[in-house]
Design an enzyme around this catalytic site. Sequence first.
Site, PDB file in Angstrom:
ATOM      1  N   TRP A  10      22.067  61.683  51.637  1.00  0.00           N
ATOM      2  CA  TRP A  10      22.085  62.863  52.514  1.00  0.00           C
ATOM      3  C   TRP A  10      20.925  63.817  52.231  1.00  0.00           C
ATOM      4  O   TRP A  10      20.703  64.758  52.984  1.00  0.00           O
ATOM      5  CB  TRP A  10      23.404  63.623  52.361  1.00  0.00           C
ATOM      6  CG  TRP A  10      24.602  62.931  52.933  1.00  0.00           C
ATOM      7  CD1 TRP A  10      24.628  61.720  53.569  1.00  0.00           C
ATOM      8  CD2 TRP A  10      25.958  63.415  52.944  1.00  0.00           C
ATOM      9  NE1 TRP A  10      25.916  61.424  53.963  1.00  0.00           N
ATOM     10  CE2 TRP A  10      26.750  62.449  53.593  1.00  0.00           C
ATOM     11  CE3 TRP A  10      26.581  64.571  52.453  1.00  0.00           C
ATOM     12  CZ2 TRP A  10      28.123  62.605  53.773  1.00  0.00           C
ATOM     13  CZ3 TRP A  10      27.944  64.727  52.630  1.00  0.00           C
ATOM     14  CH2 TRP A  10      28.706  63.752  53.295  1.00  0.00           C
ATOM     15  N   HIS A  98      13.597  58.078  43.678  1.00  0.00           N
ATOM     16  CA  HIS A  98      13.311  58.185  45.113  1.00  0.00           C
ATOM     17  C   HIS A  98      11.881  58.698  45.290  1.00  0.00           C
ATOM     18  O   HIS A  98      11.410  59.522  44.511  1.00  0.00           O
ATOM     19  CB  HIS A  98      14.305  59.136  45.775  1.00  0.00           C
ATOM     20  CG  HIS A  98      14.247  59.081  47.263  1.00  0.00           C
ATOM     21  ND1 HIS A  98      13.279  59.740  47.972  1.00  0.00           N
ATOM     22  CD2 HIS A  98      15.005  58.411  48.169  1.00  0.00           C
ATOM     23  CE1 HIS A  98      13.447  59.479  49.263  1.00  0.00           C
ATOM     24  NE2 HIS A  98      14.486  58.686  49.411  1.00  0.00           N
ATOM     25  N   GLY A 176      11.790  58.190  56.697  1.00  0.00           N
ATOM     26  CA  GLY A 176      11.870  59.364  57.568  1.00  0.00           C
ATOM     27  C   GLY A 176      10.801  59.396  58.651  1.00  0.00           C
ATOM     28  O   GLY A 176      10.624  60.417  59.316  1.00  0.00           O
ATOM     29  N   GLY A 237      18.744  57.120  54.929  1.00  0.00           N
ATOM     30  CA  GLY A 237      18.553  58.574  54.919  1.00  0.00           C
ATOM     31  C   GLY A 237      19.102  59.187  56.191  1.00  0.00           C
ATOM     32  O   GLY A 237      20.304  59.415  56.337  1.00  0.00           O
ATOM     33  N   GLY A 238      18.224  59.428  57.158  1.00  0.00           N
ATOM     34  CA  GLY A 238      18.585  60.137  58.395  1.00  0.00           C
ATOM     35  C   GLY A 238      19.843  59.618  59.071  1.00  0.00           C
ATOM     36  O   GLY A 238      20.714  60.400  59.465  1.00  0.00           O
TER      37      GLY A 238
END
Length: 255
Positions: A10, A98, A176, A237-238
Amino acid sequence: MRKKIVAGNWKMNLDYTAGLSLFSEVLNMVNDEVRGDQEVIVCPPSLFVYSLAQLAKQNSRVSVGAQNGHQADSGAYTGEISASQIKSAGAEYVILGHSERRQYFAETNQLLAEKTNAALKNDLKPIFCIGETLDERNQNIHFQLIKTQLEEGVFHLSAEEFAKIVLAYEPVWAIGTGVTASPEQAQEIHAFIRSEIAAKYGAEVAQNTTILYGGSCNPKNAAELFSQADIDGGLIGGASLKSRDFTDIIKAFNK
Ligand code: PEP
């Protein structure tokens, strides 16, 4: 057989109420979707870990992870969180390395090796991220870079310790950005990572290591990525911020 995993990262998104509500939706939606060799992990901001871990107790296939942990056991490190604190709040996993931590917080392979040790010492399973920038790919040094990230970040571990980690290949140019590595590009690197593990720890350990793909993975491209021989799921992710998208990615395993 190695585990298939979909993990949501998140990042620094959502407030507490929105986080709890998203997680409750995910728990409800994934209930019938996760099969025996599959696991779902959600990595919220650390502040939410305890509450999510309490909720996750009702579902044995959903676990909670943190997004980072400090290398020291305890001490004067204002603003930091130790692996034992993360574990005591109910998390099972911690993302380490990350690319955003490497880029914005100058985390090196050497530091990440220490963080990995701290996590394992506290019975937290690292999701260890590796991957090249676009510049490194264009220079054709991406295989060597990934090899170095493995050698310096995790290859100091014993085979027994290494068996507890999950790897995530995340090409930085795909995170992203909406640009996904093609299934062939991702598979090529995943196969390379597995061969490096085999050379270091032997074929059995390599076959049992879960290697996730991360970088603009979404409900449309997940099934093709996950069908590749060496791709064992995704770090998302998103798309992990929308319960429907996240669940559809999990369903991609069973297509
Ligand atoms: C990530 O940050 O780990 C990631 C894969 O992000 P996204 O899915 O948004 O590209």
